[in-house]
Design an enzyme around this catalytic site. Structure first.
Site, PDB file in Angstrom:
ATOM      1  N   GLY A  20      52.546  25.811  15.502  1.00  5.17           N
ATOM      2  CA  GLY A  20      52.195  27.013  16.251  1.00  5.17           C
ATOM      3  C   GLY A  20      51.842  28.227  15.411  1.00  5.17           C
ATOM      4  O   GLY A  20      51.976  29.359  15.872  1.00  5.17           O
ATOM      5  N   SER A  21      51.358  27.995  14.184  1.00  4.80           N
ATOM      6  CA  SER A  21      51.002  29.167  13.374  1.00  4.80           C
ATOM      7  C   SER A  21      49.773  29.884  13.947  1.00  4.80           C
ATOM      8  O   SER A  21      49.670  31.108  13.888  1.00  4.80           O
ATOM      9  CB  SER A  21      50.784  28.789  11.903  1.00  4.80           C
ATOM     10  OG  SER A  21      49.671  27.962  11.761  1.00  4.80           O
ATOM     11  N   ASN A  22      48.852  29.124  14.552  1.00  3.81           N
ATOM     12  CA  ASN A  22      47.716  29.786  15.218  1.00  3.81           C
ATOM     13  C   ASN A  22      48.175  30.512  16.480  1.00  3.81           C
ATOM     14  O   ASN A  22      47.646  31.570  16.813  1.00  3.81           O
ATOM     15  CB  ASN A  22      46.629  28.764  15.564  1.00  3.81           C
ATOM     16  CG  ASN A  22      45.737  28.468  14.376  1.00  3.81           C
ATOM     17  OD1 ASN A  22      44.978  29.320  13.935  1.00  3.81           O
ATOM     18  ND2 ASN A  22      45.858  27.262  13.828  1.00  3.81           N
ATOM     19  N   MET A  95      47.638  18.296  20.710  1.00  4.23           N
ATOM     20  CA  MET A  95      47.300  16.932  20.297  1.00  4.23           C
ATOM     21  C   MET A  95      46.973  15.985  21.455  1.00  4.23           C
ATOM     22  O   MET A  95      46.906  14.777  21.270  1.00  4.23           O
ATOM     23  CB  MET A  95      48.439  16.342  19.452  1.00  4.23           C
ATOM     24  CG  MET A  95      48.655  17.058  18.132  1.00  4.23           C
ATOM     25  SD  MET A  95      47.153  17.155  17.122  1.00  4.23           S
ATOM     26  CE  MET A  95      47.124  15.483  16.487  1.00  4.23           C
ATOM     27  N   ILE A  97      44.239  14.866  24.462  1.00  9.52           N
ATOM     28  CA  ILE A  97      42.832  15.028  24.841  1.00  9.52           C
ATOM     29  C   ILE A  97      42.774  15.305  26.337  1.00  9.52           C
ATOM     30  O   ILE A  97      43.312  14.546  27.145  1.00  9.52           O
ATOM     31  CB  ILE A  97      42.020  13.775  24.459  1.00  9.52           C
ATOM     32  CG1 ILE A  97      41.962  13.676  22.928  1.00  9.52           C
ATOM     33  CG2 ILE A  97      40.615  13.835  25.051  1.00  9.52           C
ATOM     34  CD1 ILE A  97      41.301  12.441  22.400  1.00  9.52           C
ATOM     35  N   LEU A  98      42.140  16.423  26.686  1.00  4.77           N
ATOM     36  CA  LEU A  98      42.055  16.803  28.100  1.00  4.77           C
ATOM     37  C   LEU A  98      40.989  15.955  28.793  1.00  4.77           C
ATOM     38  O   LEU A  98      39.951  15.639  28.197  1.00  4.77           O
ATOM     39  CB  LEU A  98      41.700  18.291  28.214  1.00  4.77           C
ATOM     40  CG  LEU A  98      42.758  19.256  27.662  1.00  4.77           C
ATOM     41  CD1 LEU A  98      42.179  20.664  27.527  1.00  4.77           C
ATOM     42  CD2 LEU A  98      44.006  19.275  28.548  1.00  4.77           C
ATOM     43  N   ASN A 112      38.757  25.824  21.286  1.00  8.31           N
ATOM     44  CA  ASN A 112      39.637  25.069  20.382  1.00  8.31           C
ATOM     45  C   ASN A 112      39.357  25.482  18.941  1.00  8.31           C
ATOM     46  O   ASN A 112      38.235  25.853  18.609  1.00  8.31           O
ATOM     47  CB  ASN A 112      39.350  23.571  20.545  1.00  8.31           C
ATOM     48  CG  ASN A 112      40.191  22.708  19.620  1.00  8.31           C
ATOM     49  OD1 ASN A 112      41.397  22.936  19.468  1.00  8.31           O
ATOM     50  ND2 ASN A 112      39.572  21.726  18.973  1.00  8.31           N
ATOM     51  N   HIS A 114      39.373  23.994  15.095  1.00  9.18           N
ATOM     52  CA  HIS A 114      39.340  22.693  14.412  1.00  9.18           C
ATOM     53  C   HIS A 114      39.239  22.919  12.906  1.00  9.18           C
ATOM     54  O   HIS A 114      38.429  23.727  12.457  1.00  9.18           O
ATOM     55  CB  HIS A 114      38.142  21.890  14.927  1.00  9.18           C
ATOM     56  CG  HIS A 114      38.091  20.505  14.382  1.00  9.18           C
ATOM     57  ND1 HIS A 114      38.917  19.504  14.843  1.00  9.18           N
ATOM     58  CD2 HIS A 114      37.352  19.959  13.395  1.00  9.18           C
ATOM     59  CE1 HIS A 114      38.675  18.399  14.163  1.00  9.18           C
ATOM     60  NE2 HIS A 114      37.722  18.638  13.277  1.00  9.18           N
ATOM     61  N   SER A 141      36.455  25.836  12.342  1.00  8.36           N
ATOM     62  CA  SER A 141      35.504  26.209  13.395  1.00  8.36           C
ATOM     63  C   SER A 141      36.255  26.480  14.690  1.00  8.36           C
ATOM     64  O   SER A 141      37.226  25.794  14.999  1.00  8.36           O
ATOM     65  CB  SER A 141      34.538  25.047  13.691  1.00  8.36           C
ATOM     66  OG  SER A 141      34.029  24.463  12.519  1.00  8.36           O
ATOM     67  N   ASP A 150      35.512  17.541  20.053  1.00 12.30           N
ATOM     68  CA  ASP A 150      35.110  18.436  18.961  1.00 12.30           C
ATOM     69  C   ASP A 150      33.593  18.650  18.875  1.00 12.30           C
ATOM     70  O   ASP A 150      33.042  18.834  17.786  1.00 12.30           O
ATOM     71  CB  ASP A 150      35.639  17.912  17.614  1.00 12.30           C
ATOM     72  CG  ASP A 150      37.161  17.851  17.583  1.00 12.30           C
ATOM     73  OD1 ASP A 150      37.801  18.675  18.252  1.00 12.30           O
ATOM     74  OD2 ASP A 150      37.701  16.969  16.883  1.00 12.30           O
ATOM     75  N   GLU A 179      42.125  30.100   9.354  1.00 13.88           N
ATOM     76  CA  GLU A 179      42.162  29.881  10.813  1.00 13.88           C
ATOM     77  C   GLU A 179      42.816  31.054  11.537  1.00 13.88           C
ATOM     78  O   GLU A 179      42.386  31.453  12.618  1.00 13.88           O
ATOM     79  CB  GLU A 179      42.949  28.597  11.141  1.00 13.88           C
ATOM     80  CG  GLU A 179      42.244  27.320  10.746  1.00 13.88           C
ATOM     81  CD  GLU A 179      43.021  26.079  11.160  1.00 13.88           C
ATOM     82  OE1 GLU A 179      43.647  26.069  12.228  1.00 13.88           O
ATOM     83  OE2 GLU A 179      43.012  25.097  10.394  1.00 13.88           O
TER      84      GLU A 179
END
Ligand code: GRF
Length: 192
Positions: A20-22, A95, A97-98, A112, A114, A141, A150, A179
């Protein structure tokens, strides 16, 4: 993508699965005056995600969904998003995939981050592949999420030079640092 109207901030949910650093950088950014977003909700696919600690620290609502039934899980997430009037989803190390159905329901409102210079290295092990291929640059990105992994439109990217002495760990640390600046920059770019 929704545009910012008046002075109202965009209610945002951050989806995580790990450190959770982002998430932390987005929460900090959301507290600045220039931020168009308000972090209203944290969704985690992992009960023991370290990032969940930031929910407590910053007093933000959190919810964990780790059921194997994707359809049911997404149904529950969607009703929660509705309840909190969420208008933007930021995936930050999420992690799961929706499904196409979920993405369609939130079309153009899911972004998102990446850890590669997309379209290079979609999926996992991005740094490992960049080093193996002797690339001169790695990077990160932020892109819109579509049902193709992605592959949605890129909003912003930043390069990081790969040095001879770099390994997966040093490179991922350098990219992660970028990021933390890039995600807020992407949000400013979208809404300003
Ligand atoms: C980041 O490298 C992000 O690009 C990728 O997963 C990692 C999440 O890190 N999608 P953190 O949980 O934000 O620290």
């Amino acid at each position: 993508m929704v545009k910012l109207t008046g002075l109202k901030k965009i209610k945002t949910a951050i989806f995580i699965s790990g450190a959770g650093s982002n998430l932390k950088s987005l929460i900090k950014f959301s507290k600045t005056k220039k931020s168009p977003i308000l972090v209203e909700l944290i969704v985690s696919s992992n009960q023991s995600a370290k990032g969940l600690n930031f929910a407590k620290k910053y007093n933000i609502k959190k919810k964990v969904f780790n059921n194997r039934d994707v359809k049911l899980t997404e149904k529950k997430i969607l009703s929660l998003l509705k309840k909190y009037k969420i208008n933007l989803i930021c995936l930050a190390g999420y992690m799961k995939i929706l499904s196409a159905n979920f993405i369609e329901k939130f079309n153009g409102k899911i972004i998102n981050i990446h850890p590669s210079l997309l379209p290079r290295y979609k999926g996992l092990k991005t740094h490992e592949r960049a080093i193996k291929n002797k690339d001169k640059f790695a990077g990160c990105s932020v892109h819109y999420v579509t049902s193709k992994l992605d592959s949605g439109k890129i909003i912003i990217q930043e390069k990081v030079r790969i040095l001879k002495k770099d390994n997966i760990k040093t490179l991922s640390q350098k990219v992660l640092k970028k990021e933390h600046k890039l995600y807020p920059a992407a949000i400013l770019k979208i809404f300003n």
